[in-house]
Motif scaffolding. Sequence first.
Motif, PDB file in Angstrom:
ATOM      1  N   TYR A   1      -1.491   5.813   6.178  1.00  0.00           N
ATOM      2  CA  TYR A   1      -1.252   4.706   5.068  1.00  0.00           C
ATOM      3  C   TYR A   1       0.235   4.080   5.194  1.00  0.00           C
ATOM      4  O   TYR A   1       1.158   5.166   5.190  1.00  0.00           O
ATOM      5  CB  TYR A   1      -1.552   5.000   3.751  1.00  0.00           C
ATOM      6  CG  TYR A   1      -3.313   4.999   3.440  1.00  0.00           C
ATOM      7  CD1 TYR A   1      -3.702   3.720   3.324  1.00  0.00           C
ATOM      8  CD2 TYR A   1      -4.049   6.179   3.704  1.00  0.00           C
ATOM      9  CE1 TYR A   1      -5.211   3.802   3.303  1.00  0.00           C
ATOM     10  CE2 TYR A   1      -5.306   5.923   3.594  1.00  0.00           C
ATOM     11  CZ  TYR A   1      -6.223   4.937   3.519  1.00  0.00           C
ATOM     12  OH  TYR A   1      -7.277   4.990   3.321  1.00  0.00           O
ATOM     13  N   LEU A   2       0.559   3.018   5.148  1.00  0.00           N
ATOM     14  CA  LEU A   2       1.808   2.556   5.069  1.00  0.00           C
ATOM     15  C   LEU A   2       2.564   2.632   3.700  1.00  0.00           C
ATOM     16  O   LEU A   2       1.899   2.425   2.760  1.00  0.00           O
ATOM     17  CB  LEU A   2       1.962   1.224   5.700  1.00  0.00           C
ATOM     18  CG  LEU A   2       1.521   0.971   7.035  1.00  0.00           C
ATOM     19  CD1 LEU A   2       1.680  -0.495   7.415  1.00  0.00           C
ATOM     20  CD2 LEU A   2       2.616   1.514   8.132  1.00  0.00           C
TER      21      LEU A   2
ATOM     22  N   SER B   1     -10.887   3.555  -2.644  1.00  0.00           N
ATOM     23  CA  SER B   1     -10.304   3.701  -1.225  1.00  0.00           C
ATOM     24  C   SER B   1     -10.634   2.600  -0.483  1.00  0.00           C
ATOM     25  O   SER B   1      -9.762   2.833   0.674  1.00  0.00           O
ATOM     26  CB  SER B   1     -10.681   5.208  -1.027  1.00  0.00           C
ATOM     27  OG  SER B   1     -12.098   5.291  -0.782  1.00  0.00           O
ATOM     28  N   THR B   2     -11.757   2.102  -0.468  1.00  0.00           N
ATOM     29  CA  THR B   2     -12.014   1.015   0.504  1.00  0.00           C
ATOM     30  C   THR B   2     -11.185  -0.207   0.380  1.00  0.00           C
ATOM     31  O   THR B   2     -10.721  -0.807   1.428  1.00  0.00           O
ATOM     32  CB  THR B   2     -13.549   0.446   0.027  1.00  0.00           C
ATOM     33  OG1 THR B   2     -14.587   1.774   0.200  1.00  0.00           O
ATOM     34  CG2 THR B   2     -13.997  -0.590   1.269  1.00  0.00           C
TER      35      THR B   2
ATOM     36  N   TRP C   1      -8.483  -1.468   3.072  1.00  0.00           N
ATOM     37  CA  TRP C   1      -8.221  -2.847   3.468  1.00  0.00           C
ATOM     38  C   TRP C   1      -6.811  -3.509   3.066  1.00  0.00           C
ATOM     39  O   TRP C   1      -6.297  -4.070   3.848  1.00  0.00           O
ATOM     40  CB  TRP C   1      -9.237  -3.798   2.536  1.00  0.00           C
ATOM     41  CG  TRP C   1      -9.233  -5.189   2.538  1.00  0.00           C
ATOM     42  CD1 TRP C   1      -9.458  -5.950   3.759  1.00  0.00           C
ATOM     43  CD2 TRP C   1      -8.345  -6.328   1.768  1.00  0.00           C
ATOM     44  NE1 TRP C   1      -8.946  -7.367   3.404  1.00  0.00           N
ATOM     45  CE2 TRP C   1      -8.252  -7.702   2.230  1.00  0.00           C
ATOM     46  CE3 TRP C   1      -7.306  -5.876   0.831  1.00  0.00           C
ATOM     47  CZ2 TRP C   1      -7.703  -8.562   1.558  1.00  0.00           C
ATOM     48  CZ3 TRP C   1      -6.669  -6.887  -0.010  1.00  0.00           C
ATOM     49  CH2 TRP C   1      -6.947  -8.196   0.582  1.00  0.00           C
ATOM     50  N   MET C   2      -6.277  -3.018   1.997  1.00  0.00           N
ATOM     51  CA  MET C   2      -4.699  -3.705   1.839  1.00  0.00           C
ATOM     52  C   MET C   2      -3.837  -3.095   2.966  1.00  0.00           C
ATOM     53  O   MET C   2      -3.059  -3.693   3.419  1.00  0.00           O
ATOM     54  CB  MET C   2      -4.346  -3.278   0.396  1.00  0.00           C
ATOM     55  CG  MET C   2      -2.882  -3.774   0.220  1.00  0.00           C
ATOM     56  SD  MET C   2      -2.861  -3.523  -1.667  1.00  0.00           S
ATOM     57  CE  MET C   2      -3.874  -5.064  -2.267  1.00  0.00           C
ATOM     58  N   ASN C   3      -4.251  -1.917   3.370  1.00  0.00           N
ATOM     59  CA  ASN C   3      -3.239  -1.182   4.424  1.00  0.00           C
ATOM     60  C   ASN C   3      -3.266  -2.067   5.816  1.00  0.00           C
ATOM     61  O   ASN C   3      -2.419  -2.353   6.454  1.00  0.00           O
ATOM     62  CB  ASN C   3      -3.685   0.108   4.689  1.00  0.00           C
ATOM     63  CG  ASN C   3      -2.593   0.856   5.573  1.00  0.00           C
ATOM     64  OD1 ASN C   3      -1.607   1.444   4.997  1.00  0.00           O
ATOM     65  ND2 ASN C   3      -2.608   1.115   6.960  1.00  0.00           N
ATOM     66  N   GLY C   4      -4.619  -2.505   6.014  1.00  0.00           N
ATOM     67  CA  GLY C   4      -4.683  -3.511   7.103  1.00  0.00           C
ATOM     68  C   GLY C   4      -3.991  -4.548   7.170  1.00  0.00           C
ATOM     69  O   GLY C   4      -3.430  -5.272   8.088  1.00  0.00           O
ATOM     70  N   GLN C   5      -3.939  -5.326   5.964  1.00  0.00           N
ATOM     71  CA  GLN C   5      -3.217  -6.469   5.859  1.00  0.00           C
ATOM     72  C   GLN C   5      -1.920  -6.229   5.830  1.00  0.00           C
ATOM     73  O   GLN C   5      -1.150  -7.127   6.576  1.00  0.00           O
ATOM     74  CB  GLN C   5      -3.672  -7.037   4.169  1.00  0.00           C
ATOM     75  CG  GLN C   5      -4.896  -7.313   3.903  1.00  0.00           C
ATOM     76  CD  GLN C   5      -5.591  -8.332   4.871  1.00  0.00           C
ATOM     77  OE1 GLN C   5      -4.955  -9.429   5.122  1.00  0.00           O
ATOM     78  NE2 GLN C   5      -6.614  -8.112   5.323  1.00  0.00           N
TER      79      GLN C   5
ATOM     80  N   ILE D   1      -8.199  -2.885  13.099  1.00  0.00           N
ATOM     81  CA  ILE D   1      -7.285  -1.615  12.829  1.00  0.00           C
ATOM     82  C   ILE D   1      -6.982  -1.851  11.535  1.00  0.00           C
ATOM     83  O   ILE D   1      -6.039  -2.416  11.163  1.00  0.00           O
ATOM     84  CB  ILE D   1      -6.398  -1.399  13.882  1.00  0.00           C
ATOM     85  CG1 ILE D   1      -6.794  -1.272  15.175  1.00  0.00           C
ATOM     86  CG2 ILE D   1      -5.534  -0.279  13.479  1.00  0.00           C
ATOM     87  CD1 ILE D   1      -5.833  -1.198  16.381  1.00  0.00           C
ATOM     88  N   ASP D   2      -7.371  -0.774  10.709  1.00  0.00           N
ATOM     89  CA  ASP D   2      -6.900  -0.852   9.047  1.00  0.00           C
ATOM     90  C   ASP D   2      -5.707   0.220   9.048  1.00  0.00           C
ATOM     91  O   ASP D   2      -4.870   0.293   8.202  1.00  0.00           O
ATOM     92  CB  ASP D   2      -7.818  -0.688   8.060  1.00  0.00           C
ATOM     93  CG  ASP D   2      -8.483  -1.873   8.058  1.00  0.00           C
ATOM     94  OD1 ASP D   2      -8.257  -3.200   8.285  1.00  0.00           O
ATOM     95  OD2 ASP D   2     -10.100  -1.850   7.627  1.00  0.00           O
ATOM     96  N   LEU D   3      -6.044   1.289   9.820  1.00  0.00           N
ATOM     97  CA  LEU D   3      -5.215   2.446   9.685  1.00  0.00           C
ATOM     98  C   LEU D   3      -4.534   2.684  11.060  1.00  0.00           C
ATOM     99  O   LEU D   3      -5.331   2.494  11.965  1.00  0.00           O
ATOM    100  CB  LEU D   3      -5.788   3.837   9.033  1.00  0.00           C
ATOM    101  CG  LEU D   3      -6.275   3.655   7.557  1.00  0.00           C
ATOM    102  CD1 LEU D   3      -6.989   5.093   7.205  1.00  0.00           C
ATOM    103  CD2 LEU D   3      -5.047   3.455   6.747  1.00  0.00           C
TER     104      LEU D   3
END
Length: 333
Positions: free
Chosen positions: A83-84, A129-130, A134-138, A181-183
Amino acid sequence: MRSNGQPVYNFCVTVDDATMAISHVIRAEEHLPNTLRQALIYKALGFSMPYFAHVSLILAPDRSKLSKRHGATSVGQFREMGYLPQAMVNYLALLGWGDGTENEFFTLKQLVEKFTIERVNKSGAIFDSTKLRWMNGQHLRAIPSNELTKLIGERWKSTGILTESKGPFVDEAIQLLKDGIDLVPDSDKALSNLLSYPLRDTLTSSEGKSIVEDNLSEVAAHLLAAYDGGELLAALEEGHAGWQKWVKGFGKTLKRKGKSLFMPLRVLLTGKLHGPDMGASILLIHKAGTHGIVSPRAEFVTLDERFKMLRQVDWEALKKDQPALESAAATAN
């Protein structure tokens, strides 16, 4: 004071905040009992009272208090999972707060500008967590392309999929695969999937049955002829324009177009029913086989190996639901 001479929490935190001139104390609702005690200490010591605000707890999906049994609980764990920082801050800010619009994507600077305590919700926020993934992918896809390429390219090299972390192949692979790719660790599976060729599983699957029955053997025969004659390889050497021209001609020869052309081609060339853009995928697979950038550990099936497997398929046995691809699988192994 405690019996061991240590001052108690409520006294310490009051003195600490007062001497640092803290103006606003914002903390979890669990501290409400402490706040009353601390208020008495502020008054007794003659300190100016700060503003206090108490926010609801972050809850698990079952609305219980978030704990280790629900997954990662520390920042370090989330970082190790890929995670970023900017995604984590963005998501945590939205747990119990919103700016009043439908927007959910915020940079740290935007959060600082827009945040007001008045818009904090009183009800507990659910940690999803889902949604975090998703937000990490954005945020991942919002990173400048050169930074994203460096991040994922170095990942592919360090995990042993590729022998190099940069170059045309890496650039094109990231552009093709990034939407899935989300992570950052997801990139390993995305690239490995592109390089794999699960033909046997696809042809014998219930979803693949209709493709097989749509005269797939005829398409395979023409495709083998195009490969043996050098037409397909020549088209791939010309890049995207060459591929498009070849596909158009191939479709005319078979009197197929649209889904009836591209689904059989996808299955025969990639071994899969679904995936990213087929033309870009095949061009990358061709480059992977000619540039020598893929590590032997990656279990990459080259174009040449794919056509060897195709020659082994017993189409008649396949139509009768018999194990037609055992020899093909043996060839690949």
